[in-house]
Design an enzyme around this catalytic site. Structure first.
Site, short mmCIF file in Angstrom:
data_model
loop_
_atom_site.label_atom_id
_atom_site.label_comp_id
_atom_site.label_asym_id
_atom_site.label_seq_id
_atom_site.Cartn_x
_atom_site.Cartn_y
_atom_site.Cartn_z
N GLU A 365 0.84 -1.20 0.00
CA GLU A 365 0.00 0.00 0.00
C GLU A 365 0.88 1.25 0.00
OE1 GLU A 365 -2.89 1.32 3.24
OE2 GLU A 365 -4.29 0.54 1.77
N HIS A 396 5.85 -26.77 3.08
CA HIS A 396 4.97 -27.83 2.61
C HIS A 396 3.89 -27.29 1.69
CE1 HIS A 396 6.90 -30.51 5.48
NE2 HIS A 396 6.86 -29.49 6.31
N LYS A 520 -13.66 2.13 -3.61
CA LYS A 520 -14.67 2.38 -2.56
C LYS A 520 -15.88 3.08 -3.17
CE LYS A 520 -11.20 3.03 1.03
NZ LYS A 520 -10.55 3.95 1.93
O1 F6P Z 1 -8.67 1.88 2.17
C1 F6P Z 1 -7.38 1.75 2.62
C2 F6P Z 1 -7.27 2.28 4.01
O2 F6P Z 1 -7.46 3.67 4.01
C3 F6P Z 1 -5.93 1.94 4.65
O3 F6P Z 1 -4.93 2.81 4.30
C4 F6P Z 1 -6.29 1.99 6.09
O4 F6P Z 1 -5.33 1.38 6.90
C5 F6P Z 1 -7.62 1.28 6.08
O5 F6P Z 1 -8.22 1.70 4.87
C6 F6P Z 1 -8.53 1.60 7.21
O6 F6P Z 1 -8.78 2.97 7.28
P1 F6P Z 1 -9.41 3.63 8.56
O7 F6P Z 1 -8.48 3.44 9.69
O8 F6P Z 1 -9.60 5.08 8.21
O9 F6P Z 1 -10.72 2.95 8.81
#
Ligand code: F6P
Length: 559
Positions: A365, A396, A520
């Site tokens: 990421e 394994h 998203k």
């Molecule tokens: O969508 C990725 C992300 O933003 C990550 O970088 C982060 O760790 C995760 O989602 C959770 O985000 P949050 O802590 O804002 O819920």
């Protein structure tokens, strides 16, 4: 930042030329040099880094160090640690290192010393942990909390999950046993299981979300809230109301206090952190609450101290002795000059079961990027595909591919030098120590075989093709003196800084993650379409067919 692309610099070109000769050099040829083992070994903060099994030489390392100097790695390190706005796309610092500064330190960022705030949060965490450990945190019906469920995903889950598992032996003896659990998946699988087993009267949920908008976490949180309300309020337990349930069964950890309040988290139960802490770099503060609940606050501070020791090393050690820099350069050499773009993480210690998953987020990421700081597309590879699991189990499963497949893969072998000497019962101790020895033997044997191939054994005569091992797969071995809070802290910090150095060389920003945003958005639109059975006409044929399959399964319309 306007400068020549890194692959057009003299330092890069000299590495390209050098790679021509190294590409045809087998690791076994490099090991003709008897001193090679020690020559590529470095130590810091309870860790030993052995880079001798990388397909490189002194001359390679010299050129790689030139590359690091060409992109001003020392200055970049100082900029990171001093709180400059190194997260350029979001115009802010990336100050996870501030979370592990000792209380007497001072770090002024944008006109404010951030250290007192960091320690104030640690003190609030300590108060919560003490209450829970002393059975003083009671649920709405007055019974002490027994189960704590962390609801979070990505950085709000993987770090705490990995560390609590790794350090489960470090539970403080004098603390009341609080069981800590994790639920991350948006499909509710983990949570559904907990809800069938746990008693709502003694269950506390920690909603961990930097943004407090993540749908995965919020949908788990809503289900948890409704479960508690149904069991504790609607079932009519005398004297219990919604406000009590919210106050006694929910803690929030976020950088967004307003959103936590809106959701109903009592102000006294809000733990805050800062926008300048990236999600995947956040286990060192409030997001680490589940860790502190398992190992106690004193051990949590040891974890921070270990990471800080690595930060100090990163800041002060010369580049050629600097563990994160060397680890980063080995990666650059593999990816960009030897074309090795698969990287496996192989801990030889069951306690590090979740370490690979944690690193997958940290590395991919952070550095799975292809736009440079000034918006150009890179013309070279960046982060490799990284995956892994416990080494002994992977032996394994997928080591077959490492030994005889067609993919070049670099491996990180990770193991503690010592284990089990504190087991009380002598016979059990001897058995377990023997198992540890067996595990180390496997770890060292595998890296040797990957390096040497057939030459690892002294067997005369030609071997049939299916029994041949070509070797020449590079690897790194990382040894921890022991697995303790401090060495684990140092290990994690080592990888965090490695990622930073690689990003500096690739000219990418390791602290944003725009690549996950569009998914998203589109998921939101798709969810609306699924629910309304409307709008799918504009979709591609595959998505349409998938949506229709769901509607058919639900017995709904087949549009
Ligand atoms: O969508 C990725 C992300 O933003 C990550 O970088 C982060 O760790 C995760 O989602 C959770 O985000 P949050 O802590 O804002 O819920």
């Amino acid at each position: 930042m306007n400068h020549a692309p890194i692959d057009q610099t003299g330092a890069w070109q000299r590495l390209m030329e050098h790679a021509e000769e190294m590409r045809t050099t087998h690791l076994r040829e490099l090991f003709v040099d008897e001193d090679r083992g020690g020559a590529f070994m470095r130590q810091a903060a309870g860790l030993t880094l052995d880079l001798s099994k990388q397909r490189w030489s002194d001359a390679t390392l010299e050129r790689l160090l030139d590359l690091a100097r060409a992109v001003e790695v020392p200055q970049r390190i100082q900029a990171l640690l001093n709180g400059e706005h190194v997260n350029i796309s979001e115009d802010r610092p990336a100050l996870h290192t501030a979370l592990r500064l000792p209380p007497e330190a001072e770090l002024v960022v944008d006109g404010e010393d951030v250290v007192p705030g960091v320690h104030a949060t640690l003190d609030r965490m300590a108060t919560m942990v003490a209450r829970l450990h002393a059975r003083q945190w009671r649920g709405a019906t007055g019974r002490p909390i027994h189960d704590v469920v962390n609801l979070g995903v990505g950085g709000s889950d993987l770090g705490p999950l990995m560390v609590t598992h790794a350090l489960a032996d470090y539970r403080p003896a004098d603390a009341h046993h609080v069981e800590v659990h994790f639920a991350s998946t948006m499909d509710g699988s983990q949570l559904a299981d907990y809800l069938t087993r746990f008693n709502p009267e003694t269950t506390l949920f920690v909603i961990s979300s930097k943004s407090f908008t993540t749908i995965d976490t919020l949908s788990n949180a809503r289900t948890a809230r409704d479960w508690l309300m149904a069991r504790l309020v609607e079932d009519g337990i005398q004297g219990v109301d919604e406000e009590m349930v919210m106050r006694q069964h929910f803690v929030g950890v976020s950088a967004k206090p307003d959103k936590m309040s809106e959701w109903g988290i009592a102000e006294a139960n809000q733990l805050l952190f800062w926008e300048w802490v990236g999600g995947r770099y956040s286990l060192w503060g409030a997001i680490g609450l589940p860790i502190a609940l398992v190992i106690g606050m004193a051990n949590f501070r040891e974890l921070l101290a270990g990471a800080h020791a690595m930060d100090e090393h990163f800041a002060k050690a010369p580049l050629g002795d600097n563990l994160p820099v060397l680890l980063a350069l080995a990666g650059i050499w593999n990816v960009n000059f030897l074309d090795i773009r698969a990287h496996s993480i192989l801990p030889y210690d069951g306690r590090l079961e979740h370490f690979a998953a944690y690193l997958e987020q940290l590395e991919m990421e952070s550095n799975g990027k292809s736009a440079t700081h000034d918006g150009r597309q890179v013309s070279y590879s960046t982060c490799p595909v990284l995956w892994g699991q416990l080494g002994p189990n992977a032996q394994h499963a997928f080591y077959q591919l490492l030994h005889q497949g067609t993919q070049p893969v670099v491996c990180d072998f990770i193991a503690p030098l010592k284990r089990y000497d504190d087991v009380e019962d002598a016979a059990t101790r001897d058995h377990l120590k023997a198992q540890h020895r067996l595990t180390l033997a496997n770890c060292f044997a595998q890296s040797r075989l990957l390096m040497l191939g057939d030459d690892a054994i002294d067997e005369p005569g030609e071997r049939p093709g299916h029994k041949r091992y070509r070797g020449n797969q590079p690897s790194t071995t990382l040894l921890l003196d022991r697995l303790t809070p401090a060495t684990l802290g140092a290990l994690i910090a080592l990888y965090e800084h490695k990622v930073f150095v690689q990003a500096a060389i690739w000219d990418i920003n390791p602290f944003d993650q725009w690549g996950v945003e569009l998914g998203k958005q589109i998921a939101g639109e798709t969810e609306r379409m699924l629910a309304d059975q409307h709008g799918h006409e504009q979709m591609d044929a595959s998505t349409r067919a998938l949506l229709e399959a769901v509607w058919r399964a639900e017995g709904g319309s087949d549009r």
